[in-house]
Design a protein around this motif. Structure first.
Motif, PDB file in Angstrom:
ATOM      1  N   VAL A  54       0.830  -1.211   0.000  1.00 17.43           N
ATOM      2  CA  VAL A  54       0.000   0.000   0.000  1.00 17.43           C
ATOM      3  C   VAL A  54       0.862   1.258   0.000  1.00 17.43           C
ATOM      4  O   VAL A  54       0.598   2.205  -0.745  1.00 17.43           O
ATOM      5  N   ILE A  55       1.915   1.288   0.823  1.00 16.99           N
ATOM      6  CA  ILE A  55       2.787   2.461   0.877  1.00 16.99           C
ATOM      7  C   ILE A  55       3.525   2.646  -0.451  1.00 16.99           C
ATOM      8  O   ILE A  55       3.695   3.771  -0.935  1.00 16.99           O
ATOM      9  N   ASN A 321      -2.953   9.284  -2.160  1.00 15.19           N
ATOM     10  CA  ASN A 321      -1.646   8.753  -1.752  1.00 15.19           C
ATOM     11  C   ASN A 321      -1.577   7.239  -1.604  1.00 15.19           C
ATOM     12  O   ASN A 321      -0.493   6.693  -1.397  1.00 15.19           O
ATOM     13  N   PHE A 322      -2.713   6.570  -1.733  1.00 18.38           N
ATOM     14  CA  PHE A 322      -2.715   5.118  -1.595  1.00 18.38           C
ATOM     15  C   PHE A 322      -3.540   4.488  -2.722  1.00 18.38           C
ATOM     16  O   PHE A 322      -4.461   5.117  -3.247  1.00 18.38           O
ATOM     17  N   PRO A 323      -3.232   3.231  -3.091  1.00 16.66           N
ATOM     18  CA  PRO A 323      -3.886   2.606  -4.262  1.00 16.66           C
ATOM     19  C   PRO A 323      -5.270   2.056  -3.943  1.00 16.66           C
ATOM     20  O   PRO A 323      -5.405   0.940  -3.444  1.00 16.66           O
ATOM     21  N   LEU A 324      -6.306   2.825  -4.251  1.00 15.23           N
ATOM     22  CA  LEU A 324      -7.670   2.344  -4.053  1.00 15.23           C
ATOM     23  C   LEU A 324      -8.431   2.284  -5.378  1.00 15.23           C
ATOM     24  O   LEU A 324      -9.660   2.243  -5.393  1.00 15.23           O
ATOM     25  N   LEU A 349       1.662   6.896   9.068  1.00 13.35           N
ATOM     26  CA  LEU A 349       2.395   8.019   8.469  1.00 13.35           C
ATOM     27  C   LEU A 349       2.010   9.347   9.119  1.00 13.35           C
ATOM     28  O   LEU A 349       2.854  10.230   9.271  1.00 13.35           O
ATOM     29  N   THR A 350       0.753   9.462   9.522  1.00 17.84           N
ATOM     30  CA  THR A 350       0.307  10.689  10.209  1.00 17.84           C
ATOM     31  C   THR A 350       0.995  10.817  11.564  1.00 17.84           C
ATOM     32  O   THR A 350       1.404  11.916  11.961  1.00 17.84           O
ATOM     33  N   ILE A 351       1.124   9.684  12.280  1.00 21.68           N
ATOM     34  CA  ILE A 351       1.806   9.702  13.582  1.00 21.68           C
ATOM     35  C   ILE A 351       3.263  10.106  13.406  1.00 21.68           C
ATOM     36  O   ILE A 351       3.795  10.930  14.159  1.00 21.68           O
ATOM     37  N   LEU A 365       5.498  13.952   2.109  1.00 27.08           N
ATOM     38  CA  LEU A 365       6.116  12.981   3.011  1.00 27.08           C
ATOM     39  C   LEU A 365       5.860  11.554   2.531  1.00 27.08           C
ATOM     40  O   LEU A 365       6.769  10.716   2.524  1.00 27.08           O
ATOM     41  N   ALA A 366       4.615  11.264   2.118  1.00 33.18           N
ATOM     42  CA  ALA A 366       4.273   9.918   1.652  1.00 33.18           C
ATOM     43  C   ALA A 366       5.100   9.535   0.424  1.00 33.18           C
ATOM     44  O   ALA A 366       5.554   8.387   0.294  1.00 33.18           O
ATOM     45  N   THR A 367       5.311  10.486  -0.473  1.00 32.92           N
ATOM     46  CA  THR A 367       6.112  10.232  -1.669  1.00 32.92           C
ATOM     47  C   THR A 367       7.557   9.935  -1.309  1.00 32.92           C
ATOM     48  O   THR A 367       8.163   8.973  -1.819  1.00 32.92           O
TER      49      THR A 367
END
Length: 407
Positions: A54-55, A321-324, A349-351, A365-367
């Motif tokens: 997922v990430i 940001n995620f594959p849905l 990732l939020t934490i 940040l996710a990228t």
């Protein structure tokens, strides 16, 4: 140039999953029946592999298995002792109950939600922010009407589009889902509004789809405040009507105290509230809001409703940001597992973002985490000071003695 100044002896991904408790995850899985007839591919391995997929935003089982093979020497850092094949992951997504991943998410939220709460004592946020909850839903399109009852119709074929509706509640000062339910896309939103689980002093910001006189009156009786947008077809009796004007003579706000009546077989429901109509300068139109808060200033009620946009931003953040759009299985169970793992990834990732001193957008940040996920770098060192390596390199080059020349 020598080793990176951000070097650490474990991949960045192993630092992400340190927020998870392996023993607790296995225990939850046993309680939910997720470890029956399992020899090697336990719930920990399943979760770590799915989180990785997922990430990294993989679109297929083949991408997942091939990427894991390329990172084989690093899997020991993740607590994985086996190579995951496509068939193994596909079978696990079909058989292991999605309730396992739901319980993992809820346990993670209960453990870490206090880290996400912004502090209203700083004076930057109003006092009501801690009490404000936002409720809404988003539909994830599946383009199949076999698993979940579809909604809407294609303009050319006339076929309904299948989809799963994710009903969500968030606390405005946290920004992550605190309660989630899955239904088919055709399910009405109002079922998610449950006054019985609310407490005195809570504030609910919601869309007009949740308007139900019986539930609104129950909330009022419990001391729960709600703010929502008016429906055009609502019938009510006006008790008081006051309009406030600006110095230029234009309307600033209109306040109407109203009474709603609903006739039921057992009894009649009488509900008192007020309609606050204000001018939206950007959209250049009047916005009528409905609330049972009879005391707060109209500006506060308007600000509460505007905070409802936070949940729309959350839905956008998750979908971007995620594959849905692509799912790793065709069964309802596999689809739900992927959504739960996506919510877990978003929470983790939020934490971690909350622990950084440097400001990052979630997408940025996710990228960067996706790019460096299996690098041997320290998360906080890299993302708090990403240019440190380059500055160190330049310093070494300027301080090094000049090379000897024969001429």
């Amino acid at each position: 140039m020598g080793k990176s100044t951000h070097f650490i002896g474990q991949p960045l991904y192993s630092q992400v999953i340190k927020l998870l408790d392996k023993s607790k995850i296995i225990e939850i899985s046993r309680e939910k029946g997720g470890e029956r007839y399992i020899k090697r591919f336990d719930s920990w391995t399943h979760l770590v592999v799915m989180l990785y997929a997922v990430i990294m935003r993989f679109d297929s089982l083949r991408e997942i298995s091939t990427s894991l093979q390329a990172e084989a020497r690093k899997l020991c850092h993740l607590g994985i002792s086996m190579m995951t094949s496509r068939s193994t992951l596909s079978d696990a997504n079909k058989r292991r109950p999605d309730a396992v991943f739901e319980a993992i998410y809820r346990d993670l939220y209960a453990t870490y939600h206090t880290r996400l709460s912004s502090d209203s004592r700083s004076g930057k946020e109003p006092k009501w922010m801690k009490q404000l909850q936002i409720i809404d839903s988003t539909t994830i399109s599946l383009f199949s009407n076999l698993l979940f009852k579809g909604v809407g119709r294609h303009p050319k074929t006339g076929k309904k589009k299948g989809g799963i509706k994710v009903h969500t509640v968030i606390h405005a000062n946290e920004g992550v889902p605190s309660d989630i339910k899955f239904t088919s896309a055709a399910t009405n939103d109002s079922f998610m509004l449950r006054p019985a689980v609310l407490h005195k002093g809570d504030i609910m910001a919601m869309d007009r789809a949740y308007i139900d006189y019986e539930k609104l009156e129950e909330m009022t009786q419990k001391g729960v405040i709600y703010v929502t947008k008016m429906k055009k077809n609502l019938k009510y009796r006006v008790l008081n009507d006051t309009m406030y004007q600006r110095p230029n003579g234009l309307m600033e706000v209109r306040i109407q105290h109203v009474c709603f009546t609903k006739h039921l077989k057992e009894k009649d429901i009488i509900h008192y509230s007020r309609i606050i109509t204000y001018v939206d300068e950007k959209k250049k139109k009047l916005i009528p809001l409905l609330s049972n808060d009879m005391e707060s200033e109209p500006t506060e009620i308007i600000d509460m409703y505007r905070k409802r946009w936070e949940i729309e931003l959350l839905f956008k953040q998750i979908k971007q940001n995620f594959p849905l759009k692509y799912f790793y299985g065709e069964s309802a169970n596999a689809i739900k597992i992927q959504i739960w793992v996506t919510l877990i990834a978003n929470l983790l990732l939020t934490i971690m973002k909350k622990g950084l001193t440097r400001s990052w957008s979630f997408s940025g940040l996710a990228t960067m985490i996706r790019i460096t996920l299996m690098y041997y770098v320290d998360f906080y060192s890299l993302f708090n000071y990403p240019e440190k390596d380059w500055e160190t390199y330049l310093k070494e080059k300027t301080e090094s003695p000049p090379e000897l020349s024969l001429f």
